[in-house]
Write a protein that holds these residues in place. Structure first.
Motif, PDB file in Angstrom:
ATOM      1  N   LEU A  70      34.951  41.992  58.783  1.00  0.00           N
ATOM      2  CA  LEU A  70      36.271  42.193  58.191  1.00  0.00           C
ATOM      3  C   LEU A  70      36.133  42.572  56.723  1.00  0.00           C
ATOM      4  O   LEU A  70      35.247  42.093  56.024  1.00  0.00           O
ATOM      5  CB  LEU A  70      37.102  40.911  58.288  1.00  0.00           C
ATOM      6  N   SER A  71      37.025  43.390  56.249  1.00  0.00           N
ATOM      7  CA  SER A  71      37.028  43.780  54.845  1.00  0.00           C
ATOM      8  C   SER A  71      37.371  42.580  53.979  1.00  0.00           C
ATOM      9  O   SER A  71      38.446  41.983  54.142  1.00  0.00           O
ATOM     10  CB  SER A  71      38.066  44.878  54.615  1.00  0.00           C
ATOM     11  N   ALA A 100      33.223  44.357  43.731  1.00  0.00           N
ATOM     12  CA  ALA A 100      32.518  43.107  44.038  1.00  0.00           C
ATOM     13  C   ALA A 100      32.687  42.759  45.521  1.00  0.00           C
ATOM     14  O   ALA A 100      31.719  42.373  46.188  1.00  0.00           O
ATOM     15  CB  ALA A 100      33.029  41.969  43.157  1.00  0.00           C
ATOM     16  N   CYS A 101      33.900  42.931  46.030  1.00  0.00           N
ATOM     17  CA  CYS A 101      34.139  42.663  47.458  1.00  0.00           C
ATOM     18  C   CYS A 101      33.358  43.640  48.330  1.00  0.00           C
ATOM     19  O   CYS A 101      32.833  43.263  49.383  1.00  0.00           O
ATOM     20  CB  CYS A 101      35.632  42.743  47.772  1.00  0.00           C
ATOM     21  N   THR A 102      33.265  44.881  47.887  1.00  0.00           N
ATOM     22  CA  THR A 102      32.503  45.879  48.640  1.00  0.00           C
ATOM     23  C   THR A 102      31.018  45.520  48.660  1.00  0.00           C
ATOM     24  O   THR A 102      30.354  45.659  49.690  1.00  0.00           O
ATOM     25  CB  THR A 102      32.726  47.284  48.048  1.00  0.00           C
ATOM     26  N   LEU A 103      30.500  45.058  47.523  1.00  0.00           N
ATOM     27  CA  LEU A 103      29.101  44.602  47.488  1.00  0.00           C
ATOM     28  C   LEU A 103      28.884  43.461  48.475  1.00  0.00           C
ATOM     29  O   LEU A 103      27.900  43.449  49.222  1.00  0.00           O
ATOM     30  CB  LEU A 103      28.722  44.132  46.090  1.00  0.00           C
ATOM     31  N   ILE A 104      29.783  42.509  48.465  1.00  0.00           N
ATOM     32  CA  ILE A 104      29.668  41.369  49.373  1.00  0.00           C
ATOM     33  C   ILE A 104      29.699  41.847  50.825  1.00  0.00           C
ATOM     34  O   ILE A 104      28.905  41.408  51.658  1.00  0.00           O
ATOM     35  CB  ILE A 104      30.763  40.321  49.075  1.00  0.00           C
ATOM     36  N   ASP A 136      41.046  45.839  38.759  1.00  0.00           N
ATOM     37  CA  ASP A 136      41.202  45.818  40.215  1.00  0.00           C
ATOM     38  C   ASP A 136      40.042  46.553  40.880  1.00  0.00           C
ATOM     39  O   ASP A 136      39.542  46.134  41.925  1.00  0.00           O
ATOM     40  CB  ASP A 136      42.530  46.459  40.636  1.00  0.00           C
ATOM     41  N   ASP A 137      39.605  47.648  40.268  1.00  0.00           N
ATOM     42  CA  ASP A 137      38.464  48.392  40.800  1.00  0.00           C
ATOM     43  C   ASP A 137      37.190  47.554  40.768  1.00  0.00           C
ATOM     44  O   ASP A 137      36.381  47.610  41.697  1.00  0.00           O
ATOM     45  CB  ASP A 137      38.250  49.690  40.021  1.00  0.00           C
ATOM     46  N   VAL A 138      37.004  46.777  39.704  1.00  0.00           N
ATOM     47  CA  VAL A 138      35.824  45.904  39.613  1.00  0.00           C
ATOM     48  C   VAL A 138      35.884  44.844  40.711  1.00  0.00           C
ATOM     49  O   VAL A 138      34.880  44.563  41.371  1.00  0.00           O
ATOM     50  CB  VAL A 138      35.708  45.261  38.213  1.00  0.00           C
ATOM     51  N   LEU A 139      37.048  44.265  40.939  1.00  0.00           N
ATOM     52  CA  LEU A 139      37.202  43.269  42.000  1.00  0.00           C
ATOM     53  C   LEU A 139      36.935  43.896  43.361  1.00  0.00           C
ATOM     54  O   LEU A 139      36.234  43.315  44.200  1.00  0.00           O
ATOM     55  CB  LEU A 139      38.602  42.657  41.964  1.00  0.00           C
ATOM     56  N   ASP A 140      37.483  45.092  43.586  1.00  0.00           N
ATOM     57  CA  ASP A 140      37.230  45.788  44.849  1.00  0.00           C
ATOM     58  C   ASP A 140      35.745  46.085  45.008  1.00  0.00           C
ATOM     59  O   ASP A 140      35.191  45.973  46.097  1.00  0.00           O
ATOM     60  CB  ASP A 140      38.033  47.096  44.923  1.00  0.00           C
TER      61      ASP A 140
END
Length: 165
Positions: free
Chosen positions: A104-105, A44-48, A38-42
């Motif tokens: 948006l986040s 990746a979204c943060t990078l985007i 979940d941290d890796v997914l978060d």
């Protein structure tokens, strides 16, 4: 670091999966456990989000709309990658990028559609990779996107250290 590694491989003309890089990635993901994934997914979204924020500001400086100039190129690139990005994942990635481009986040945007699926993992990585590459091409600096992330993390660490005082 995975995005940086992949960008370097693409620019160096290496295609396919580097066995050493894949072994490292497999080792890291196996050691994470469910919360780590979940941290890796978060992340990746943060990078985007970080990339789209930078791109939005860069486009605003020249009176252009980031959505108009970035999303079509991103979608066209993903459509040329049918082995990595299945067609049904493209609208999800486009929506994620549009959300980030409007401030948006991406994490919160995604939550309204449920959990990530296995089919979306590679397209999510591809999205971050393509955005980083787009930034690097705009700046004419192959390491700009990586340096931007590194500097943001350094600023966060410095802020955390100051908060402890």
């Amino acid at each position: 670091m995975m995005i940086d590694s992949q960008l370097k491989a693409v620019h160096d003309g290496r295609s396919g999966t580097d066995p050493e890089r894949q072994a490292l990635f497999d080792h890291v993901t196996a050691s994470l456990g469910p919360d780590g994934l979940d941290d890796v997914l978060d992340g990746a979204c943060t990078l985007i989000y970080l990339y789209m924020t930078w791109l939005r500001k860069a486009h605003e400086d020249v009176d252009k709309d980031v959505i108009e100039y970035v999303v079509p190129t991103l979608v066209a690139s993903m459509r040329r990658m049918p082995k990595s990005v299945r067609p049904e994942a493209i609208p999800i990635m486009a929506g994620l990028v549009i959300a980030a481009g409007t401030g948006l986040s991406p994490n919160l945007w995604r939550k309204q559609y449920g959990d990530w699926t296995e089919v979306e993992m590679t397209p999510l990585e591809v999205t971050a990779l393509l955005l980083a590459d787009h930034i690097n091409r705009i700046t004419e600096d192959r390491d700009f996107a990586t340096r931007m992330v590194t500097e943001a993390l350094s600023r966060m660490d410095a802020d955390d250290y100051e908060d402890e005082d």
